[in-house]
Enzyme design. Structure first.
Site, PDB file in Angstrom:
ATOM      1  N   CYS A   1       1.142  -1.007   0.140  1.00  0.00           N
ATOM      2  CA  CYS A   1      -0.196   0.066   0.222  1.00  0.00           C
ATOM      3  C   CYS A   1       0.647   1.340  -0.185  1.00  0.00           C
ATOM      4  O   CYS A   1       0.723   1.783  -0.867  1.00  0.00           O
ATOM      5  CB  CYS A   1      -0.862   0.125   1.122  1.00  0.00           C
ATOM      6  SG  CYS A   1      -2.210  -1.547   0.794  1.00  0.00           S
TER       7      CYS A   1
ATOM      8  N   LYS B   1       2.927   1.812  -3.175  1.00  0.00           N
ATOM      9  CA  LYS B   1       1.647   2.686  -4.307  1.00  0.00           C
ATOM     10  C   LYS B   1       1.113   3.315  -4.620  1.00  0.00           C
ATOM     11  O   LYS B   1       0.800   4.431  -5.106  1.00  0.00           O
ATOM     12  CB  LYS B   1       1.530   1.299  -4.990  1.00  0.00           C
ATOM     13  CG  LYS B   1      -0.175   1.038  -4.652  1.00  0.00           C
ATOM     14  CD  LYS B   1      -0.926  -0.398  -4.596  1.00  0.00           C
ATOM     15  CE  LYS B   1      -1.913  -0.394  -4.129  1.00  0.00           C
ATOM     16  NZ  LYS B   1      -3.081   0.315  -3.604  1.00  0.00           N
TER      17      LYS B   1
HETATM   18  C1  UDX Z   1      -0.911  -0.596   5.600  1.00  0.00           C
HETATM   19  C2  UDX Z   1      -1.871   0.777   7.106  1.00  0.00           C
HETATM   20  O1  UDX Z   1      -1.378   0.712   8.199  1.00  0.00           O
HETATM   21  C3  UDX Z   1      -3.010   0.487   6.017  1.00  0.00           C
HETATM   22  O2  UDX Z   1      -3.854   0.995   6.828  1.00  0.00           O
HETATM   23  C4  UDX Z   1      -4.130   0.104   4.660  1.00  0.00           C
HETATM   24  O3  UDX Z   1      -4.728  -0.329   4.348  1.00  0.00           O
HETATM   25  C5  UDX Z   1      -2.924  -0.058   4.214  1.00  0.00           C
HETATM   26  O4  UDX Z   1      -1.063   0.190   4.048  1.00  0.00           O
HETATM   27  P1  UDX Z   1       0.722  -2.393   5.766  1.00  0.00           P
HETATM   28  O5  UDX Z   1       1.202  -2.320   4.587  1.00  0.00           O
HETATM   29  O6  UDX Z   1      -0.642  -4.037   6.198  1.00  0.00           O
HETATM   30  O7  UDX Z   1      -0.929  -1.638   6.412  1.00  0.00           O
HETATM   31  O8  UDX Z   1       1.046  -2.439   6.571  1.00  0.00           O
HETATM   32  P2  UDX Z   1       1.588  -1.176   7.992  1.00  0.00           P
HETATM   33  O9  UDX Z   1       1.416  -1.737   9.399  1.00  0.00           O
HETATM   34  O10 UDX Z   1       1.230  -0.012   8.067  1.00  0.00           O
HETATM   35  O11 UDX Z   1       3.104  -1.274   7.684  1.00  0.00           O
HETATM   36  C6  UDX Z   1       3.740  -0.462   6.564  1.00  0.00           C
HETATM   37  C7  UDX Z   1       5.005  -0.792   6.781  1.00  0.00           C
HETATM   38  O12 UDX Z   1       5.482   0.650   7.112  1.00  0.00           O
HETATM   39  C8  UDX Z   1       5.977  -1.741   7.005  1.00  0.00           C
HETATM   40  O13 UDX Z   1       7.819  -2.143   6.267  1.00  0.00           O
HETATM   41  C9  UDX Z   1       6.458  -1.509   7.872  1.00  0.00           C
HETATM   42  O14 UDX Z   1       7.598  -2.109   8.985  1.00  0.00           O
HETATM   43  C10 UDX Z   1       6.020   0.305   7.758  1.00  0.00           C
HETATM   44  N1  UDX Z   1       6.372   0.835   9.692  1.00  0.00           N
HETATM   45  C11 UDX Z   1       5.450   0.607  10.084  1.00  0.00           C
HETATM   46  C12 UDX Z   1       7.625   1.931   9.472  1.00  0.00           C
HETATM   47  O15 UDX Z   1       8.848   1.997   9.216  1.00  0.00           O
HETATM   48  N2  UDX Z   1       7.598   2.855  10.925  1.00  0.00           N
HETATM   49  C13 UDX Z   1       6.403   2.354  11.377  1.00  0.00           C
HETATM   50  O16 UDX Z   1       6.285   3.119  12.980  1.00  0.00           O
HETATM   51  C14 UDX Z   1       5.351   1.429  11.465  1.00  0.00           C
END
Ligand code: UDX
Length: 434
Positions: A258, A261
């Site tokens: 997500c 993109k």
């Molecule tokens: C995300 C959104 O959280 C969600 O609401 C949306 O519908 C889809 O995209 P997701 O991609 O499943 O969800 O994962 P998420 O937990 O948000 O993490 C995304 C990325 O950010 C990961 O690579 C994670 O490691 C990174 N991240 C997240 C960080 O580097 N630091 C953080 O504090 C939080």
């Protein structure tokens, strides 16, 4: 209610199963016959906590089929939950959404509401509604409603059953009310708005979170320069309720299906309207650089990576999923291999997926300790429990030269303080005892 869901990826399947849990009759449609066969046997094609159990529990209300005509013909509500991947120019590719729209137009035999759950550029619901109406083969009324999805991988079931909010973007009250009825038993606050606002809420939310991560990563990089500690800095910031303590975890950048993109898609859309999103552009740039952070660090310790044995711990873009989309590990492993390093990898769930990217080039280990054996360098890309549970002494005992680059700040610095090793993480001081 009688509901059909197009697409059985993370969004479609989780939505379908959670709607069945709330007593709706749900038919999940996909073009992939093998996937459908699996689901008919109650097997989830994706690795998602709690999903197999919920699927099995609700099998009497769930149907899985490739026969879209039958599924859509008499559905009261049809959810579109197919992917909107990135095109080479960064814009969202809507071909799967339009394929489903066409199939809906050809199949519906009763008035129904089409719900777009896929993340789509602002204005797409209007276009989809017109498209379906123009291609209808039966004299029925259809309305499009935008109902964006906010689930995170790894917690998708919880995020859906206990959503923080349900956004319903409708142009007609009647259509909005149908969705209110679908979600009647969901406890989440429901926000009724127009379609374009709903579409905007989704991009604005995702891109804000991506921005927050890039911001904290930039602060973390500066902490390394000036001798501050990002963990303490983030804690101090997060106690301010206006900032909040979530999504302030510094690391090697965001990956997944997500954020990468959706940031590019909104940036593209801004440019299309001659209104560039400068903050989003910066978030993308910071993230692209952040993904290379461990390789840059590695080069500080070794002038060449050729012939080195590198333990790569964690491959997925985050724990709790086997999804590798935009995972920082992919780029880094590619560079390691190009530079002639020998890569030994550990990931509890993504080995098979990763092997497709670099067939036969990596030695996979069942345990993180095995990957560390005789390694000159260790790079941590995912904060899996199995990795976080390693003791600092294990790195010393197993590795030829314990140089540990922790891209997810899995450990406390003080645990490494007195050991003969190098422990270099993100936004914190480096322990350098060799
Ligand atoms: C995300 C959104 O959280 C969600 O609401 C949306 O519908 C889809 O995209 P997701 O991609 O499943 O969800 O994962 P998420 O937990 O948000 O993490 C995304 C990325 O950010 C990961 O690579 C994670 O490691 C990174 N991240 C997240 C960080 O580097 N630091 C953080 O504090 C939080």
């Amino acid at each position: 209610m009688k509901i059909a869901v197009a697409g059985t990826g993370y969004v479609g399947l989780v939505t379908g199963v959670c709607l069945a849990e709330h007593k709706h009759e749900v038919t999940c449609v996909d073009v992939d016959e093998k996937k459908i066969e699996k689901m008919q046997q109650g097997i989830s094609p994706i690795y998602e906590k709690g999903l197999p159990e919920l699927m099995k529990k609700n099998m009497d209300r769930l149907t899985f089929t490739t026969d879209y005509k039958k599924a859509y013909a008499d559905a009261e509500v049809i959810f579109i939950g197919v992917g909107t991947p990135e095109k080479v120019d960064g814009s969202a590719n809507l071909k799967y959404v339009y394929t489903v729209a066409k199939q809906i137009a050809e199949s519906v035999e009763r008035d129904c509401v089409v719900v777009v759950k896929s993340t789509v550029p602002i204005g797409t619901n209007d276009k989809i509604e017109n498209y379906i109406r123009e291609h209808l083969t039966h004299p029925v009324e259809i309305d499009c409603v935008s109902n964006p999805e906010f689930l995170s991988q790894g917690t998708a079931v919880r995020d859906t059953l206990h959503a923080a909010r349900i956004i319903i973007g409708a142009e007609k009250e009647k259509a909005g009310n149908v969705l209110m009825k679908v979600y009647e038993d969901f406890e989440a606050p429901k926000i009724l708005t127009n379609r374009r606002s709903a579409e905007m809420i989704k991009y604005a939310s995702n891109d804000f979170l991506a921005l927050k991560i890039s911001y904290v990563n930039e602060i973390a990089n500066f902490c390394e320069t000036v001798g501050a500690d990002i963990e303490d800095v983030a804690k101090g910031m997060g106690m301010d309720e206006r900032i909040g303590n979530k999504f302030l975890k510094a690391g090697i950048g965001y990956g997944g299906s997500c954020f990468p993109k959706d940031t590019k898609a909104l940036h593209w859309l801004g440019n299309y309207y001659d209104k560039e999103f400068k903050t989003i552009k910066a978030a993308i740039e910071v993230n692209d650089n952040q993904k290379l952070k461990l390789i840059k660090k590695a080069r500080q310790y070794y002038s060449s990576l050729e012939g080195l044995t590198v333990a790569v711990l964690g491959l997925t873009f985050k724990p709790g999923t086997n999804d590798l989309r935009e995972a920082p590990s992919i780029l880094n492993v590619g560079i390691l291999l190009d530079d002639g390093a020998v890569v030994k990898a550990f990931d509890p769930v993504a080995e098979a997926e990763f092997d497709r990217l670099y067939p036969g080039k990596i030695k996979y280990c069942e345990l993180p300790e095995q990957a560390l054996e005789d390694a000159d360098l260790c790079m941590i890309f995912t904060e899996w429990e199995e990795i976080k549970n390693l003791t600092p002494q294990t790195f010393c005992n197993k590795m030829k030269k314990p140089v540990i680059l922790d891209g997810r700040n899995c450990f406390q610095i003080r645990e490494f303080e007195d050991l003969p090793l190098i422990y270099d993480s993100i936004g914190r001081r480096t322990v350098r005892n060799i």
